[in-house]
Motif scaffolding. Structure first.
Motif, short mmCIF file in Angstrom:
data_model
loop_
_atom_site.label_atom_id
_atom_site.label_comp_id
_atom_site.label_asym_id
_atom_site.label_seq_id
_atom_site.Cartn_x
_atom_site.Cartn_y
_atom_site.Cartn_z
N THR A 187 3.70 5.98 -5.40
CA THR A 187 3.61 6.09 -6.86
C THR A 187 2.60 7.15 -7.28
O THR A 187 2.87 7.97 -8.16
CB THR A 187 3.23 4.73 -7.47
OG1 THR A 187 4.19 3.75 -7.10
CG2 THR A 187 3.18 4.82 -8.99
N VAL A 188 1.43 7.13 -6.64
CA VAL A 188 0.41 8.14 -6.95
C VAL A 188 0.92 9.54 -6.63
O VAL A 188 0.73 10.49 -7.41
CB VAL A 188 -0.89 7.84 -6.17
CG1 VAL A 188 -1.88 9.00 -6.31
CG2 VAL A 188 -1.52 6.54 -6.65
N THR A 189 1.60 9.68 -5.49
CA THR A 189 2.14 10.99 -5.11
C THR A 189 3.18 11.46 -6.12
O THR A 189 3.19 12.63 -6.53
CB THR A 189 2.78 10.91 -3.71
OG1 THR A 189 1.82 10.41 -2.78
CG2 THR A 189 3.26 12.28 -3.26
N PHE A 190 4.06 10.57 -6.52
CA PHE A 190 5.13 10.93 -7.46
C PHE A 190 4.56 11.35 -8.81
O PHE A 190 5.05 12.29 -9.44
CB PHE A 190 6.08 9.75 -7.63
CG PHE A 190 7.15 9.98 -8.66
CD1 PHE A 190 8.23 10.83 -8.41
CD2 PHE A 190 7.08 9.36 -9.90
CE1 PHE A 190 9.20 11.05 -9.36
CE2 PHE A 190 8.05 9.57 -10.86
CZ PHE A 190 9.11 10.41 -10.59
N SER A 232 0.82 -1.21 0.00
CA SER A 232 0.00 0.00 0.00
C SER A 232 0.87 1.27 0.00
O SER A 232 0.50 2.26 -0.64
CB SER A 232 -0.93 0.00 1.22
OG SER A 232 -0.19 -0.12 2.41
N MET A 233 2.01 1.23 0.68
CA MET A 233 2.92 2.37 0.67
C MET A 233 3.47 2.60 -0.73
O MET A 233 3.57 3.75 -1.20
CB MET A 233 4.06 2.16 1.66
CG MET A 233 5.03 3.35 1.74
SD MET A 233 6.32 3.16 2.99
CE MET A 233 7.29 1.84 2.25
N LEU A 252 9.25 16.59 -2.62
CA LEU A 252 9.37 16.38 -1.18
C LEU A 252 8.15 15.67 -0.60
O LEU A 252 8.22 15.10 0.50
CB LEU A 252 9.57 17.71 -0.46
CG LEU A 252 10.89 18.45 -0.74
CD1 LEU A 252 10.91 19.78 -0.01
CD2 LEU A 252 12.08 17.58 -0.32
N LEU A 253 7.03 15.69 -1.33
CA LEU A 253 5.84 15.01 -0.85
C LEU A 253 5.97 13.49 -0.92
O LEU A 253 5.25 12.77 -0.22
CB LEU A 253 4.62 15.46 -1.66
CG LEU A 253 4.23 16.94 -1.52
CD1 LEU A 253 3.01 17.24 -2.36
CD2 LEU A 253 3.98 17.28 -0.05
N VAL A 254 6.89 13.01 -1.77
CA VAL A 254 7.11 11.55 -1.87
C VAL A 254 7.65 10.99 -0.56
O VAL A 254 7.08 10.04 0.00
CB VAL A 254 8.02 11.22 -3.06
CG1 VAL A 254 8.37 9.73 -3.07
CG2 VAL A 254 7.33 11.61 -4.37
#
Length: 366
Positions: free
Chosen positions: A256-259, A250-251, A266-268
């Motif tokens: 992947t969605v964040t990237f 799940s992480m 930096l949100l990754v």
């Protein structure tokens, strides 16, 4: 008699016994998987059926039927929530596609600067991989359809198993009393009562932990600004049923969605940090306090159970083998000859030869 046998003879018998058990588990998976799920859920739900029978004076058939209906409603509600989030995810596919395309353009530019491959060469290589994927897409879709059909069939069989297990629950304990000598009856009552407590604590605790984890992850991702926060939170809660591996999967999905959707890189690591923090809270505080320590097995045994369960029964085995190992540990703890194996599976570092089951006031099985 057995204790007097040489070690190599004992080892041979154990190896043969272990091999037979593995064969039964593997070849009997189509029967054993729904049977085990039904057994765990029936033990969890039988107190509700008993309340309906004793407090509301319902007959067994009506009480058992109502319990099964309530379970299907609850499961249906969670499935509807997940389905609703999937629909929202699909509806936003155009916006997601634009964000992904923008991110891929940046990645292509970076690859060209580092390797010298222009976008044409990169697209050619990507198309080759896509063609290979499409060549297998028919088989993949067929497998997905078969698995989905199998899940529906399993749910149908599960209801029948649960109904009859709850309805005939007293017969199973009576059967054990008839089979075993009277000298062991108190011990059987104690063990069955302890197993029921372990399973009820484990399954009800797992559901509570799932709700808390979904809330924590969804809230954290929403604060960070990751899209589809609720969908990812629910997916994390579902994946988390599989220990260790579920949280990593799940992480990876959330990272992947964040990237792909956020410009700020930096949100990754922030997303990864959120999942690590959630896992630490869940593993060290939530699960021990809510689920309890009775079902706990040490990490090595849990990891071995995950591997064997995955090899024998796939995802279902990875979910089922942890509580089954907890039940096995309880049995070993209460049977003197098996107590060393219970100690090996448990988390305690201390062992006493004088440990024994307290049978002064054994709990009565329902």
């Amino acid at each position: 008699m057995y204790k007097q046998l040489p070690f190599y003879v004992k080892a041979t018998f154990l190896l043969i016994f272990f091999s037979l058990v593995m064969m039964i588990l593997y070849y009997g998976s189509s029967f054993l998987i729904p049977f085990c799920f039904a057994s765990l859920l029936s033990i969890l739900l039988y107190p509700l059926a008993r309340v309906l029978e004793t407090k509301l004076k319902m007959n067994k058939v009506a009480a058992t039927f109502i319990v099964i209906i309530l379970v299907m409603i609850v499961l249906g509600f969670f499935l509807w929530m997940f389905y609703h989030q999937v629909i929202l995810f699909i509806k936003d596919k155009d916006a997601l596609k634009q964000m992904v395309n923008h991110k891929l353009t940046d990645i292509q530019a970076y690859i060209m600067r580092q390797t010298g491959y222009n976008q044409e060469k990169q697209l050619k290589m990507l198309n080759e991989r896509i063609q290979l994927l499409l060549a297998d897409s028919g088989t993949i879709l067929q497998d997905i359809l078969l698995n989905f059909t199998g899940v529906l069939a399993t749910v149908g069989i599960l209801q029948f198993y649960m109904f009859f297990m709850i309805f005939y629950r007293k017969k199973f304990v009576t059967f054990l009393m008839l089979v075993l000598p009277a000298a062991h009856h108190d011990r059987v009552r104690y063990i069955t009562s302890d197993i029921k407590a372990v399973i009820q604590s484990y399954i009800s605790g797992i559901f509570i932990v799932m709700i808390i984890v979904a809330t924590m992850v969804s809230t954290g991702l929403f604060i960070i600004g990751v899209p589809f926060a609720i969908f990812l939170g629910i997916a994390t809660a579902l994946f988390n049923v599989v220990p260790y591996i579920g949280i990593l999967s799940s992480m990876l999905l959330a990272v992947t969605v964040t990237f792909l959707t956020k410009e700020n890189t930096l949100l990754v690591p922030a997303t990864a940090g959120l999942y690590i923090l959630t896992h630490l809270i869940e593993a060290n505080f939530l699960t021990p306090s809510i689920v309890g320590h009775k079902v706990s097995v040490n990490p090595l045994i849990a990891f071995i159970a995950l591997i064997i369960g995955g090899e024998l029964w796939g995802i279902a085995g990875m979910i089922l083998f942890i509580p089954l190992m907890g039940v096995l540990r309880v049995i070993c703890d209460h049977v003197p000859n098996l107590r060393p194996y219970g100690f090996l599976m448990g988390t305690s570092f201390e062992y006493s030869e004088t440990m024994d089951v307290k049978l002064e006031n054994p709990a009565k099985a329902a």
